[in-house]
Design a protein around this motif. Sequence first.
Motif, mmCIF file in Angstrom:
data_model
loop_
_atom_site.group_PDB
_atom_site.id
_atom_site.type_symbol
_atom_site.label_atom_id
_atom_site.label_comp_id
_atom_site.label_asym_id
_atom_site.label_seq_id
_atom_site.Cartn_x
_atom_site.Cartn_y
_atom_site.Cartn_z
ATOM 1 N N LYS A 130 0.848 -1.193 0.000
ATOM 2 C CA LYS A 130 0.000 0.000 0.000
ATOM 3 C C LYS A 130 0.887 1.249 0.000
ATOM 4 O O LYS A 130 1.862 1.333 0.707
ATOM 5 C CB LYS A 130 -0.926 0.000 1.207
ATOM 6 C CG LYS A 130 -1.973 -1.077 1.088
ATOM 7 C CD LYS A 130 -3.010 -0.949 2.144
ATOM 8 C CE LYS A 130 -3.940 -2.114 1.989
ATOM 9 N NZ LYS A 130 -5.296 -1.803 2.007
ATOM 10 N N GLY A 131 0.506 2.194 -0.825
ATOM 11 C CA GLY A 131 1.254 3.432 -0.902
ATOM 12 C C GLY A 131 2.361 3.370 -1.940
ATOM 13 O O GLY A 131 2.855 4.394 -2.374
ATOM 14 N N SER A 132 2.785 2.184 -2.317
ATOM 15 C CA SER A 132 3.791 2.081 -3.356
ATOM 16 C C SER A 132 3.076 2.027 -4.693
ATOM 17 O O SER A 132 1.879 1.782 -4.771
ATOM 18 C CB SER A 132 4.651 0.839 -3.151
ATOM 19 O OG SER A 132 3.883 -0.321 -3.304
ATOM 20 N N SER A 133 3.800 2.257 -5.741
ATOM 21 C CA SER A 133 3.173 2.192 -7.051
ATOM 22 C C SER A 133 4.148 1.592 -8.047
ATOM 23 O O SER A 133 5.338 1.444 -7.766
ATOM 24 C CB SER A 133 2.712 3.583 -7.504
ATOM 25 O OG SER A 133 3.815 4.443 -7.647
ATOM 26 N N LEU A 134 3.623 1.256 -9.179
ATOM 27 C CA LEU A 134 4.410 0.693 -10.269
ATOM 28 C C LEU A 134 4.326 1.639 -11.454
ATOM 29 O O LEU A 134 3.384 2.423 -11.562
ATOM 30 C CB LEU A 134 3.831 -0.662 -10.674
ATOM 31 C CG LEU A 134 3.967 -1.804 -9.690
ATOM 32 C CD1 LEU A 134 3.138 -2.998 -10.155
ATOM 33 C CD2 LEU A 134 5.425 -2.205 -9.547
ATOM 34 N N PRO A 135 5.262 1.518 -12.390
ATOM 35 C CA PRO A 135 5.097 2.270 -13.634
ATOM 36 C C PRO A 135 3.832 1.809 -14.349
ATOM 37 O O PRO A 135 3.399 0.669 -14.203
ATOM 38 C CB PRO A 135 6.345 1.880 -14.442
ATOM 39 C CG PRO A 135 7.330 1.395 -13.436
ATOM 40 C CD PRO A 135 6.523 0.786 -12.327
ATOM 41 N N GLY A 136 3.269 2.696 -15.101
ATOM 42 C CA GLY A 136 2.043 2.390 -15.829
ATOM 43 C C GLY A 136 0.977 3.407 -15.487
ATOM 44 O O GLY A 136 1.275 4.505 -15.011
ATOM 45 N N PHE A 137 -0.265 3.042 -15.730
ATOM 46 C CA PHE A 137 -1.368 3.952 -15.401
ATOM 47 C C PHE A 137 -2.620 3.155 -15.086
ATOM 48 O O PHE A 137 -2.769 2.003 -15.488
ATOM 49 C CB PHE A 137 -1.633 4.959 -16.527
ATOM 50 C CG PHE A 137 -1.960 4.340 -17.862
ATOM 51 C CD1 PHE A 137 -3.245 3.891 -18.147
ATOM 52 C CD2 PHE A 137 -0.992 4.221 -18.842
ATOM 53 C CE1 PHE A 137 -3.557 3.326 -19.376
ATOM 54 C CE2 PHE A 137 -1.287 3.653 -20.080
ATOM 55 C CZ PHE A 137 -2.577 3.209 -20.345
ATOM 56 N N ALA B 22 -6.189 11.557 -20.581
ATOM 57 C CA ALA B 22 -6.062 11.173 -19.179
ATOM 58 C C ALA B 22 -4.680 10.589 -18.892
ATOM 59 O O ALA B 22 -4.112 10.853 -17.831
ATOM 60 C CB ALA B 22 -7.147 10.162 -18.802
ATOM 61 N N VAL B 23 -4.131 9.833 -19.814
ATOM 62 C CA VAL B 23 -2.803 9.248 -19.628
ATOM 63 C C VAL B 23 -1.746 10.356 -19.599
ATOM 64 O O VAL B 23 -0.802 10.309 -18.804
ATOM 65 C CB VAL B 23 -2.477 8.214 -20.733
ATOM 66 C CG1 VAL B 23 -1.015 7.812 -20.705
ATOM 67 C CG2 VAL B 23 -3.373 6.989 -20.574
ATOM 68 N N ASP B 24 -1.906 11.365 -20.447
ATOM 69 C CA ASP B 24 -0.921 12.454 -20.541
ATOM 70 C C ASP B 24 -0.983 13.410 -19.353
ATOM 71 O O ASP B 24 -0.027 14.132 -19.098
ATOM 72 C CB ASP B 24 -1.120 13.238 -21.833
ATOM 73 C CG ASP B 24 -0.697 12.428 -23.040
ATOM 74 O OD1 ASP B 24 0.052 11.442 -22.874
ATOM 75 O OD2 ASP B 24 -1.124 12.775 -24.170
ATOM 76 N N ASP B 25 -2.111 13.442 -18.636
ATOM 77 C CA ASP B 25 -2.231 14.352 -17.471
ATOM 78 C C ASP B 25 -1.297 13.967 -16.360
ATOM 79 O O ASP B 25 -1.011 12.868 -16.084
ATOM 80 C CB ASP B 25 -3.669 14.374 -16.943
ATOM 81 C CG ASP B 25 -4.559 15.255 -17.798
ATOM 82 O OD1 ASP B 25 -4.031 15.994 -18.637
ATOM 83 O OD2 ASP B 25 -5.781 15.184 -17.627
#
Length: 190
Positions: free
Chosen positions: A31-38, A187-190
């Motif tokens: 939780k709180g971590s993220s991965l590359p991507g969207f 949305a991806v570019d935002d």
Amino acid sequence: MSTGLWFVPQSESAYRGSMPTHAVVAPTEVKGSSLPGFAIAAIREEGRWRCVRLAPDALVDLSAAITELRALRSTGAVVGLLDVDDEFFVLLRPTPGGVALMVSDAAAALDYDVAADVLDLLRVELPPDEDALDDDPWPEGDLGILADLGLPAEELNVLAGEVELYPDEQLAAIGRRCGFADELAEAVDD
């Protein structure tokens, strides 16, 4: 490879008897971590699409993605699109009785918790033969998840198997086919 419609109950209490008795919850260290991507939600209301970003937790915590999609409460279609670490994609779609799910590469469950959670909720096990896991990626889940939006199961199956495309390119193709390509790109570019 499954093509049937999959329903995952909305609440943990609904799991009892028909599903595993544990809820899909990311471990504390995830939780709180993220991965590359969207992580994007595509929402169709009154014949128009709009796309909004989901929280980065949606890439590592399937429960968070499902909860966030449900919170959007739309009278039209709501589809979650996850590009996880540029390795695979997940499609989610809330339904009145649960959620429909599809993962583009079932073998990703060996390395990514969110893919493992999808397979867990679908009650799909990876083959025990390691050689099978070295084959080309194969999708699991509801391949007809977007059929009513213009992308038949057969086409989604072919698109998921396009190994020369990155997940963001596959999701862009899905957006073009369903009619929300421009909104997705924005949305991806935002």
